[in-house]
Design an enzyme around this catalytic site. Sequence first.
Site: not given
Length: 799
Positions: A405, A408, A483
């Site tokens: 997770d 990015e 999300d």
Amino acid sequence: MITNTELEFKGNQYPSKIVSIKHEGDSVYFHTDGSVILKLTVLRDSMLRFRYTTKGYFSNDFSYAIDKSQLHGYNFLEITETELYYQVKTSKVLCRIFKLDLRISIFDLNENVILEDELGFHWEESYEYGGNIVKMSKSSKDGECFYGLGDKATQMNLKGKRVENFATDQYAFGKDQEPLYKVVPFYVGLQNKQAYGIFFDNTFRTYFDFCHERRNVTSFWAEGGEMNYYFIYGPNMHDVVTTYTDLTGKPELPPLWALGYHQCKWSYYPESNVKEVAAKFRELQIPCDAIYLDIDYMEGFRCFTWNKEYFPDPKRMVSELAADGFKTIVIIDPGIKIDKEYSVYKEALEKDFFCKRADGPYMKGKVWPGECNFPDYTNPVVREWWAGLFQELISDIGVKGVWNDMNEPAVMEVPNKTFPMDVRHDYDGNPCSHRKAHNIYGMQMARATYHGVKRFSYPKRPFVITRSAYSGTQRYTSSWTGDNVATWEHLWIANIQVQRMCISGMGFTGSDIGGFAEQPSGELYARWIQLGVFHPFCRTHSSGDHGNQEPWAFDEEVIDITRKFVNLRYQLLPYLYTMFWQYIEEGIPMLKPLVYFDQEDTQTHYRNDEFIFGNQILVCPILEPNSLGRRMYIPRGQWYNYWTNELISGGKEIWVDTKFDQIPIFVKAGAVIPKYPVQQYVGELEFDELILDLYYKEGKEKSFVYEDAQDGYDYKKGRFSLLSFQTNGKEKDLIIQLHQEGKYSTNYSKYKINLFGLPFKIKEIEIDNEKISFDSKAFEKLNYLIVDKGFSELHIIGK
Ligand code: MIG
């Protein structure tokens, strides 16, 4: 930041005339009288690569996206010249390079235009960064359509849209919001029923404009790097997508359990809570194969540690869960807590593995653990170290999968939500700033994770899931769409995102079922699970700051619907596994938007909701509350309504009635759909029959069933079983020919063949030309036949 192509911008520079060309092997260099050079490489007869430099020489050619094992080689290459242009001809396309200005036109062999430069390559020098903003513009015809680009939360056909590629933690993103988590700078154009693809392999922030700024112009540009793109000719979308997927790589098969249902929440803890959730699935008889531990399992969010208060004995817990068929998957983030007492931090510091600012100090950023440093996954030595960190989790504790997770990379409390752009990266020996490495940071983290999980899982197969990705990331990991929110609009978005990921080479993807943020109503959750079981990756996840999102958080009716659809997914596992096998072998997308399924039918070009699951099942989610059906487009061909077995002819939009416990599902006539019995987890049951649902069609249809040991690597040594069924229906007669390949012997001994839509009464049955005894009374009641596996021809003869 550049927000438009600034085509009229006075700072734009253009190539000048060609003064010489040089042919070297598969490449042709076009030198201009300035310092622009175009290198055109013929990778396949249908794939050309265009690289432009403005410096008079080319920098090192390096890409994280391209798969080293891609197929290349061409049959034919001829270079000719006229007064106006050079022409490079392959056995599939003609490419003309205009002498005056280096513009490109590509034609099929009948000289129909496929794609033509408008301004073509141009650039703007960026003194601030010391490089070029590289730009390309192409003419676009009326009626041209555009597809692809990964996770974009917008209509399937990108015509009229502008998109931005910059990996971003976009919590609770909205429809049309840009940019998102993933970067897949690949699109398919469809014009005059001919499809082509463009892959702009540039990792800087990129933009694509599909006739948004100017009606008949498509352009793409990057805030640095090279104009470096691949042109792929179809003429079918299928050829474009499979060629792109081959170029950027295919994954290995996941373990079959990874195609089961997964349950997740932020977070299940302590141990007793995890156990409770697992037990409830078994009690309610809702199949489930995997349960996730989100960040709270760690000690103060330190990766590779455990909170011993919540999880006093992780190894025991994981093995107890495993005994009940649950695989444990844990989250691992990139941020490493700055803490002198923390061994992972100490080691990385000692070995100088963290990313640094341009002026030298380590890059610092806040994430869950507080102040963190971040490993430079673009350094192969760092990746190797990172892979090694998984030993304890996988080998000792028995964790079966890892969830990456925040890669990015996401940073909290800073306006740009990520690293400062001056941060330095190794980039596998091509040192650069974060401007260039940003979009591949998550990919390289997932890659290192994959190698670690694989190393310690071997001889079993690894499972990894990532949030951020760049083209090619599918070689290492599955992904989810980030999300999302518990709204009906997000259900619409999830449906499109997963289809789009499938035609962008990265099909092992799903959404957080029910929505991550906010609380879904029971109805919305039910509609979402009804869609989610048809996504390659199928997981319920929620942020946990509202109510619960396990099936039993809703009423009895929703629990029953969840069970019914998860059961269906488990029955369809051999079908799903076969589509995965076609994906890893041939790059075929597991879900096919209708335009991919039938590009010749212009009615499909703007469809969003309907898709083909595998090759033969048409699915259309219900996307609105209180629906007792919906309008949908049935593509051309003959289809059986899965619920009523009614046969209908496609090529039209119709209303389909459904109840709350149904969504429109249709099976292609002629299909043979393999099914397993419902199991609570993969491998729970041994069974002696493979179920085959056969839908009669007048004429021929081919179906496949791929099976193997469901885990491990023996399949690569030929230990798989591939069945191909060729059905041929006539007025009073149905022939099923079976061809088998591979060295794997399946455990069952029989096929149970359910026959749907047979237009005649059976008189007799022959297997391999021998009449078998057949009880027509029993058949009329049950509509199935049981036959020994391994026949070559089954002949059903009508009265
Ligand atoms: O800042 O780990 O998308 O799936 O549950 C939030 C907690 C961090 C974001 C992920 C989500 C995960 C959550 N994470």
